[in-house]
Scaffold this motif. Structure first.
Motif, PDB file in Angstrom:
ATOM      1  N   LYS A 162       0.875  -1.166   0.000  1.00 30.16           N
ATOM      2  CA  LYS A 162       0.000   0.000   0.000  1.00 30.16           C
ATOM      3  C   LYS A 162       0.911   1.215   0.000  1.00 30.16           C
ATOM      4  O   LYS A 162       1.857   1.279   0.787  1.00 30.16           O
ATOM      5  N   TYR A 163       0.654   2.169  -0.887  1.00 29.31           N
ATOM      6  CA  TYR A 163       1.554   3.313  -0.987  1.00 29.31           C
ATOM      7  C   TYR A 163       0.753   4.611  -1.088  1.00 29.31           C
ATOM      8  O   TYR A 163      -0.436   4.620  -1.402  1.00 29.31           O
ATOM      9  N   VAL A 164       1.439   5.708  -0.823  1.00 33.59           N
ATOM     10  CA  VAL A 164       0.806   7.024  -0.854  1.00 33.59           C
ATOM     11  C   VAL A 164       1.677   7.966  -1.672  1.00 33.59           C
ATOM     12  O   VAL A 164       2.909   7.835  -1.700  1.00 33.59           O
ATOM     13  N   TYR A 165       1.026   8.899  -2.359  1.00 35.56           N
ATOM     14  CA  TYR A 165       1.743   9.935  -3.091  1.00 35.56           C
ATOM     15  C   TYR A 165       0.880  11.190  -3.094  1.00 35.56           C
ATOM     16  O   TYR A 165      -0.330  11.132  -2.842  1.00 35.56           O
ATOM     17  N   SER A 166       1.493  12.318  -3.341  1.00 28.53           N
ATOM     18  CA  SER A 166       0.749  13.577  -3.334  1.00 28.53           C
ATOM     19  C   SER A 166       0.912  14.298  -4.662  1.00 28.53           C
ATOM     20  O   SER A 166       1.981  14.264  -5.279  1.00 28.53           O
ATOM     21  N   VAL A 167      -0.176  14.931  -5.089  1.00 26.81           N
ATOM     22  CA  VAL A 167      -0.183  15.782  -6.276  1.00 26.81           C
ATOM     23  C   VAL A 167      -0.853  17.082  -5.851  1.00 26.81           C
ATOM     24  O   VAL A 167      -2.026  17.089  -5.488  1.00 26.81           O
TER      25      VAL A 167
ATOM     26  N   LEU B  29       6.524   4.082  14.893  1.00 25.01           N
ATOM     27  CA  LEU B  29       7.507   4.806  14.090  1.00 25.01           C
ATOM     28  C   LEU B  29       8.301   3.780  13.291  1.00 25.01           C
ATOM     29  O   LEU B  29       9.018   2.950  13.868  1.00 25.01           O
ATOM     30  N   ILE B  30       8.162   3.822  11.957  1.00 24.47           N
ATOM     31  CA  ILE B  30       8.767   2.797  11.110  1.00 24.47           C
ATOM     32  C   ILE B  30       9.449   3.451   9.905  1.00 24.47           C
ATOM     33  O   ILE B  30       8.767   3.942   8.985  1.00 24.47           O
ATOM     34  N   ASN B  31      10.748   3.496   9.908  1.00 23.80           N
ATOM     35  CA  ASN B  31      11.514   3.937   8.727  1.00 23.80           C
ATOM     36  C   ASN B  31      11.032   5.264   8.148  1.00 23.80           C
ATOM     37  O   ASN B  31      10.851   5.413   6.938  1.00 23.80           O
ATOM     38  N   GLY B  32      10.788   6.228   9.014  1.00 25.40           N
ATOM     39  CA  GLY B  32      10.360   7.543   8.548  1.00 25.40           C
ATOM     40  C   GLY B  32       8.864   7.693   8.363  1.00 25.40           C
ATOM     41  O   GLY B  32       8.377   8.761   7.993  1.00 25.40           O
ATOM     42  N   ILE B  33       8.096   6.633   8.628  1.00 26.66           N
ATOM     43  CA  ILE B  33       6.638   6.667   8.535  1.00 26.66           C
ATOM     44  C   ILE B  33       6.046   6.504   9.933  1.00 26.66           C
ATOM     45  O   ILE B  33       6.439   5.598  10.674  1.00 26.66           O
ATOM     46  N   PHE B  34       5.102   7.381  10.305  1.00 26.16           N
ATOM     47  CA  PHE B  34       4.417   7.207  11.598  1.00 26.16           C
ATOM     48  C   PHE B  34       3.003   6.700  11.364  1.00 26.16           C
ATOM     49  O   PHE B  34       2.362   6.996  10.355  1.00 26.16           O
ATOM     50  N   LYS B  35       2.517   5.923  12.323  1.00 23.76           N
ATOM     51  CA  LYS B  35       1.134   5.443  12.323  1.00 23.76           C
ATOM     52  C   LYS B  35       0.553   5.742  13.695  1.00 23.76           C
ATOM     53  O   LYS B  35       1.020   5.231  14.704  1.00 23.76           O
TER      54      LYS B  35
ATOM     55  N   LEU C 155      -4.143   8.002  11.630  1.00 28.41           N
ATOM     56  CA  LEU C 155      -3.318   8.919  10.854  1.00 28.41           C
ATOM     57  C   LEU C 155      -2.034   8.223  10.399  1.00 28.41           C
ATOM     58  O   LEU C 155      -1.437   7.448  11.143  1.00 28.41           O
ATOM     59  N   ILE C 156      -1.638   8.523   9.192  1.00 24.68           N
ATOM     60  CA  ILE C 156      -0.367   8.037   8.661  1.00 24.68           C
ATOM     61  C   ILE C 156       0.350   9.218   8.020  1.00 24.68           C
ATOM     62  O   ILE C 156      -0.283  10.058   7.384  1.00 24.68           O
ATOM     63  N   GLY C 157       1.640   9.287   8.203  1.00 23.15           N
ATOM     64  CA  GLY C 157       2.402  10.376   7.595  1.00 23.15           C
ATOM     65  C   GLY C 157       3.888  10.137   7.746  1.00 23.15           C
ATOM     66  O   GLY C 157       4.334   9.032   8.048  1.00 23.15           O
ATOM     67  N   GLU C 158       4.653  11.181   7.544  1.00 17.97           N
ATOM     68  CA  GLU C 158       6.106  11.085   7.653  1.00 17.97           C
ATOM     69  C   GLU C 158       6.578  11.792   8.913  1.00 17.97           C
ATOM     70  O   GLU C 158       5.950  12.723   9.394  1.00 17.97           O
ATOM     71  N   TYR C 159       7.705  11.338   9.428  1.00 20.83           N
ATOM     72  CA  TYR C 159       8.300  12.016  10.571  1.00 20.83           C
ATOM     73  C   TYR C 159       9.778  12.250  10.321  1.00 20.83           C
ATOM     74  O   TYR C 159      10.421  11.527   9.553  1.00 20.83           O
TER      75      TYR C 159
ATOM     76  N   GLU D 235      -6.946   8.105   7.495  1.00 24.35           N
ATOM     77  CA  GLU D 235      -7.509   6.830   7.111  1.00 24.35           C
ATOM     78  C   GLU D 235      -8.935   6.640   7.648  1.00 24.35           C
ATOM     79  O   GLU D 235      -9.578   5.649   7.372  1.00 24.35           O
ATOM     80  N   THR D 236      -9.400   7.563   8.469  1.00 28.42           N
ATOM     81  CA  THR D 236     -10.765   7.504   8.983  1.00 28.42           C
ATOM     82  C   THR D 236     -11.553   8.707   8.476  1.00 28.42           C
ATOM     83  O   THR D 236     -10.981   9.672   7.974  1.00 28.42           O
ATOM     84  N   GLU D 237     -12.878   8.659   8.628  1.00 32.05           N
ATOM     85  CA  GLU D 237     -13.727   9.717   8.088  1.00 32.05           C
ATOM     86  C   GLU D 237     -13.536  11.048   8.810  1.00 32.05           C
ATOM     87  O   GLU D 237     -13.646  12.108   8.210  1.00 32.05           O
ATOM     88  N   HIS D 238     -13.263  10.999  10.113  1.00 32.67           N
ATOM     89  CA  HIS D 238     -13.170  12.223  10.907  1.00 32.67           C
ATOM     90  C   HIS D 238     -11.728  12.719  10.959  1.00 32.67           C
ATOM     91  O   HIS D 238     -10.851  12.040  11.468  1.00 32.67           O
ATOM     92  N   GLU D 239     -11.501  13.882  10.398  1.00 26.61           N
ATOM     93  CA  GLU D 239     -10.163  14.453  10.422  1.00 26.61           C
ATOM     94  C   GLU D 239      -9.826  14.915  11.837  1.00 26.61           C
ATOM     95  O   GLU D 239     -10.639  15.537  12.506  1.00 26.61           O
ATOM     96  N   CYS D 240      -8.626  14.577  12.276  1.00 28.61           N
ATOM     97  CA  CYS D 240      -8.187  14.925  13.630  1.00 28.61           C
ATOM     98  C   CYS D 240      -7.806  16.403  13.686  1.00 28.61           C
ATOM     99  O   CYS D 240      -6.846  16.830  13.044  1.00 28.61           O
TER     100      CYS D 240
END
Length: 205
Positions: free
Chosen positions: A61-66, A132-138, A152-156, A171-176
């Protein structure tokens, strides 16, 4: 041969030729069908183990931004693809008109495992698990009954004794609204302190 049958025969040959050409040329044809394209980098944020060969993942599963938008997609891995781990970079070709349409151009093998570090905290109405996994937080926040509130998933980035979160994907409907942004390590790195809420996260993995 009747004219109607002839037209159907010609159409069948044409479609067959297109399918054969697509199969023969592979990635280039798929890219052509996407229209005008661009190239961008993405990050692997989840791996799905192969039941037969545990050391390799069968899907990522991967993520990218435009622009200001983030897109999440999946890719099935072939036997010739490099082993993948969370945090690995990948190159993508995406459609300018419909950025959600993309094809993986290349994979990398930056990391050799996806174990990471796991932290945990509780509060009056629930609990939070942070990985915290290889620059990715969950970051997963749940109510007492186990209902998932925020995922939430993102970079750290690690800056001296601090960890800064950025590039959030929800990843959920309600934004934190009170999304975590900055943590400080304890001297022994067994605890993290949320600078904003002052919550203490204890490491248990």
């Amino acid at each position: 041969m009747r004219k109607g049958n002839l037209n159907l025969w010609v159409l069948g040959v044409l479609l067959g030729s297109i399918l054969a050409y697509t199969g023969w040329t592979g990635f280039k044809t798929q890219t052509f069908l996407m229209g005008k394209t661009g190239e961008i980098s993405g990050k692997v944020i989840e791996i799905f183990p192969n039941e037969q060969v545990q050391s390799y993942s069968r899907k990522i599963k991967y993520v990218y931004s435009v622009g200001d938008s983030y897109y999440v997609d999946f890719k099935k891995l072939g036997t010739k693809d490099a082993k993948q781990e969370i945090g690995n970079d990948l190159k993508l070709i995406y459609s300018i008109r419909k950025p959600e349409k993309n094809k993986v151009k290349s994979l990398s093998s930056t990391y050799d495992n996806s174990f990471g570090k796991k932290y945990y905290t509780t509060y009056e109405n629930g609990f939070v698990e942070l990985r915290l996994i290889n620059g990715i937080f969950k970051y997963q926040e749940s109510a007492k009954g186990g209902e998932l509130i925020h995922d939430l998933i993102g970079e750290y980035k690690i800056i001296n004794d601090s960890i800064k979160f950025e590039n959030y994907v929800f990843e959920t409907e309600h934004e934190c609204q009170n999304r975590p942004e900055l943590f400080v390590y304890s001297p022994n790195h067994r605890q993290l302190v949320d600078v904003d809420t002052k919550r203490i996260y204890k490491r248990f993995h």
